[in-house]
Structure formats: structure tokens, C-alpha cells
Design a protein around this motif. Structure first.
Motif, PDB file in Angstrom:
ATOM      1  N   ARG A  38       0.960  -1.180  -0.065  1.00  0.00           N
ATOM      2  CA  ARG A  38      -0.064  -0.027  -0.034  1.00  0.00           C
ATOM      3  C   ARG A  38       0.859   1.180  -0.115  1.00  0.00           C
ATOM      4  NH1 ARG A  38      -2.434  -0.544   6.303  1.00  0.00           N
ATOM      5  NH2 ARG A  38      -0.729   0.160   7.319  1.00  0.00           N
ATOM      6  N   GLN A  39       0.434   2.177  -0.378  1.00  0.00           N
ATOM      7  CA  GLN A  39       1.156   3.628  -0.704  1.00  0.00           C
ATOM      8  C   GLN A  39       0.013   4.544  -0.218  1.00  0.00           C
ATOM      9  OE1 GLN A  39       2.952   4.506  -4.387  1.00  0.00           O
ATOM     10  NE2 GLN A  39       4.311   6.075  -3.522  1.00  0.00           N
ATOM     11  N   VAL A  78      -5.536 -13.822  -5.116  1.00  0.00           N
ATOM     12  CA  VAL A  78      -5.146 -13.506  -3.626  1.00  0.00           C
ATOM     13  C   VAL A  78      -6.274 -12.519  -3.025  1.00  0.00           C
ATOM     14  CG1 VAL A  78      -3.791 -11.555  -4.359  1.00  0.00           C
ATOM     15  CG2 VAL A  78      -3.300 -12.975  -2.152  1.00  0.00           C
ATOM     16  N   TYR A  79      -6.516 -12.576  -1.740  1.00  0.00           N
ATOM     17  CA  TYR A  79      -7.425 -11.790  -1.174  1.00  0.00           C
ATOM     18  C   TYR A  79      -6.637 -11.284   0.043  1.00  0.00           C
ATOM     19  CZ  TYR A  79     -10.509 -15.204  -3.793  1.00  0.00           C
ATOM     20  OH  TYR A  79     -11.163 -15.919  -4.741  1.00  0.00           O
ATOM     21  N   LEU A  80      -7.208 -10.037   0.520  1.00  0.00           N
ATOM     22  CA  LEU A  80      -6.884  -9.518   1.772  1.00  0.00           C
ATOM     23  C   LEU A  80      -8.161  -9.138   2.502  1.00  0.00           C
ATOM     24  CD1 LEU A  80      -4.482  -8.559   3.311  1.00  0.00           C
ATOM     25  CD2 LEU A  80      -4.962  -6.266   2.299  1.00  0.00           C
ATOM     26  N   GLN A  81      -8.513  -9.754   3.551  1.00  0.00           N
ATOM     27  CA  GLN A  81      -9.518  -9.507   4.531  1.00  0.00           C
ATOM     28  C   GLN A  81      -8.922  -8.574   5.412  1.00  0.00           C
ATOM     29  OE1 GLN A  81     -12.913 -10.364   4.487  1.00  0.00           O
ATOM     30  NE2 GLN A  81     -13.237  -8.797   6.084  1.00  0.00           N
ATOM     31  N   MET A  82      -9.799  -7.292   5.502  1.00  0.00           N
ATOM     32  CA  MET A  82      -9.282  -6.436   6.237  1.00  0.00           C
ATOM     33  C   MET A  82     -10.491  -5.919   7.210  1.00  0.00           C
ATOM     34  SD  MET A  82      -7.602  -3.632   3.443  1.00  0.00           S
ATOM     35  CE  MET A  82      -8.851  -3.342   2.892  1.00  0.00           C
ATOM     36  N   ASN A  83     -10.114  -6.247   8.746  1.00  0.00           N
ATOM     37  CA  ASN A  83     -11.016  -5.964   9.629  1.00  0.00           C
ATOM     38  C   ASN A  83     -10.405  -4.968  10.478  1.00  0.00           C
ATOM     39  OD1 ASN A  83     -12.848  -7.902   8.687  1.00  0.00           O
ATOM     40  ND2 ASN A  83     -11.264  -9.491   9.930  1.00  0.00           N
ATOM     41  N   ASP A  88      -5.435   5.158   9.449  1.00  0.00           N
ATOM     42  CA  ASP A  88      -4.126   5.283   8.784  1.00  0.00           C
ATOM     43  C   ASP A  88      -3.928   4.062   8.008  1.00  0.00           C
ATOM     44  OD1 ASP A  88      -1.928   5.738  12.154  1.00  0.00           O
ATOM     45  OD2 ASP A  88      -2.950   7.020  10.700  1.00  0.00           O
ATOM     46  N   ASP A  89      -4.889   3.194   8.031  1.00  0.00           N
ATOM     47  CA  ASP A  89      -4.779   2.202   6.545  1.00  0.00           C
ATOM     48  C   ASP A  89      -5.409   2.799   5.455  1.00  0.00           C
ATOM     49  OD1 ASP A  89      -6.507  -0.014   9.254  1.00  0.00           O
ATOM     50  OD2 ASP A  89      -4.536   0.255   8.418  1.00  0.00           O
ATOM     51  N   THR A  90      -5.718   3.998   5.261  1.00  0.00           N
ATOM     52  CA  THR A  90      -6.059   4.646   4.205  1.00  0.00           C
ATOM     53  C   THR A  90      -5.162   4.845   3.287  1.00  0.00           C
ATOM     54  OG1 THR A  90      -7.900   6.100   5.157  1.00  0.00           O
ATOM     55  CG2 THR A  90      -7.001   6.897   3.055  1.00  0.00           C
ATOM     56  N   ALA A  91      -5.396   4.450   2.059  1.00  0.00           N
ATOM     57  CA  ALA A  91      -3.945   4.248   0.819  1.00  0.00           C
ATOM     58  C   ALA A  91      -4.530   3.502  -0.264  1.00  0.00           C
ATOM     59  CB  ALA A  91      -2.775   3.367   1.587  1.00  0.00           C
ATOM     60  N   VAL A  92      -3.758   3.564  -1.272  1.00  0.00           N
ATOM     61  CA  VAL A  92      -3.804   2.928  -2.508  1.00  0.00           C
ATOM     62  C   VAL A  92      -3.330   1.521  -2.331  1.00  0.00           C
ATOM     63  CG1 VAL A  92      -3.473   2.813  -4.846  1.00  0.00           C
ATOM     64  CG2 VAL A  92      -4.090   4.762  -3.988  1.00  0.00           C
ATOM     65  N   TYR A  93      -4.039   0.328  -2.615  1.00  0.00           N
ATOM     66  CA  TYR A  93      -3.512  -1.114  -2.208  1.00  0.00           C
ATOM     67  C   TYR A  93      -3.222  -1.822  -3.495  1.00  0.00           C
ATOM     68  CZ  TYR A  93      -4.723  -0.665   2.645  1.00  0.00           C
ATOM     69  OH  TYR A  93      -4.479  -0.339   3.964  1.00  0.00           O
ATOM     70  N   TYR A  94      -1.927  -2.184  -3.813  1.00  0.00           N
ATOM     71  CA  TYR A  94      -1.247  -2.851  -4.898  1.00  0.00           C
ATOM     72  C   TYR A  94      -1.307  -4.256  -4.737  1.00  0.00           C
ATOM     73  CZ  TYR A  94      -0.494   2.082  -6.235  1.00  0.00           C
ATOM     74  OH  TYR A  94      -0.518   3.208  -6.679  1.00  0.00           O
ATOM     75  N   ALA A 118     -10.319   3.890   1.651  1.00  0.00           N
ATOM     76  CA  ALA A 118     -10.420   5.125   2.451  1.00  0.00           C
ATOM     77  C   ALA A 118     -11.179   4.838   3.801  1.00  0.00           C
ATOM     78  CB  ALA A 118     -10.867   6.342   1.498  1.00  0.00           C
ATOM     79  N   VAL A 119     -10.597   5.343   4.721  1.00  0.00           N
ATOM     80  CA  VAL A 119     -11.067   4.814   6.200  1.00  0.00           C
ATOM     81  C   VAL A 119     -11.572   6.160   6.858  1.00  0.00           C
ATOM     82  CG1 VAL A 119     -10.974   3.510   8.335  1.00  0.00           C
ATOM     83  CG2 VAL A 119      -9.836   2.793   6.430  1.00  0.00           C
ATOM     84  N   SER A 120     -12.660   6.634   6.885  1.00  0.00           N
ATOM     85  CA  SER A 120     -13.190   7.787   7.424  1.00  0.00           C
ATOM     86  C   SER A 120     -14.614   7.819   7.835  1.00  0.00           C
ATOM     87  CB  SER A 120     -12.866   8.883   6.404  1.00  0.00           C
ATOM     88  OG  SER A 120     -13.247  10.286   6.893  1.00  0.00           O
TER      89      SER A 120
END
Length: 121
Positions: A38-39, A78-83, A88-94, A118-120
Motif C-alpha cells: 500500500r501507498q 489472492v485476497y486481503l480481508q481487512m477488519n 491510518d489504513d487509508t492508501a492505494v492498495y497494490y 479510504a477509512v473515514s
């Protein structure tokens, strides 16, 4: 040519969840490692999590216990489960693939185009 296509990003409130997916295509036989980076704005791209074809995983400290990476080798996905997402996790995920064996040869590195998270409130 290896193509990685991400999906599942979006806007979520703090404490919420998202699931990212990344599908690889392009005459692929196998992929040694698939992962997520992520960036955030103004920051360098950083590792989030990686998963080997055998199921071994590695996570960045900030996401341990909250994110889970998994993959379906048959589907080249591939998967990414984000809970419990945080601002601070806000980013572009690559999505990233390493050691791709394809019908035409080996590709060392391949990147997706990224999906915004985006987490807001």
C-alpha cells in the motif's frame, strides 16, 4: 504478459471491514508469492502482507491481528480481508506477484494498478 486486476476497495468507517481481491491472468502456470502493498499520500509504498503458494504468510506489524491474506492457487487469486480498519489504513492498495511461471517464460515481478481504500467517518 501477466495482468493483475484488483477489486474491492472503497470508503469505510473506522472499525469497518473490506475484502480486496486480485486476479492474475496471462497464460499463468504458477505464482510463487502473491501479496499486497500500500501507498499512502506522501509516503513510500510498503508491504502489507504476502502469501506463498504453499500458504506461508507474512504481515506488516501495523496490520497483524486485523488483516488476513489468503489465496486460491487454482483461480490465481489472492485476497486481503481487512477488519477493524483505521484511518491510518487509508492508501492505494497494490497487488503484487513474484516468481510467475507462464507459458511464455518467467516473470519476476508484476503489479496491479491499485485500488483505493479510504477509512473515514
Amino acid at each position: 504478459q501477466v495482468q493483475l486486476v484488483e477489486s474491492g476497495g472503497g470508503l469505510v468507517q473506522p472499525g469497518g471491514s473490506l475484502r480486496l481481491s486480485c486476479a492474475a491472468s496471462g497464460s499463468i502456470v504458477s505464482i510463487a508469492v502473491m501479496g499486497w502493498y500500500r501507498q499512502a499520500p506522501g509516503k513510500e509504498r510498503e508491504l502489507v502482507a504476502i502469501c506463498s503458494s504453499g500458504g506461508n504468510t507474512n504481515y506488516a506489524d501495523p496490520v497483524k491481528g486485523r488483516f488476513t491474506i489468503s489465496r486460491d492457487n487454482g483461480k490465481k487469486t489472492v485476497y486481503l480481508q481487512m477488519n477493524n480498519l483505521k484511518p491510518d489504513d487509508t492508501a492505494v492498495y497494490y497487488c503484487h506477484a513474484q516468481g510467475v511461471v507462464a507459458g511464455y517464460g518467467v516473470v519476476n515481478d508484476a503489479w496491479g494498478q491499485g485500488t483505493q481504500v479510504a477509512v473515514s467517518s
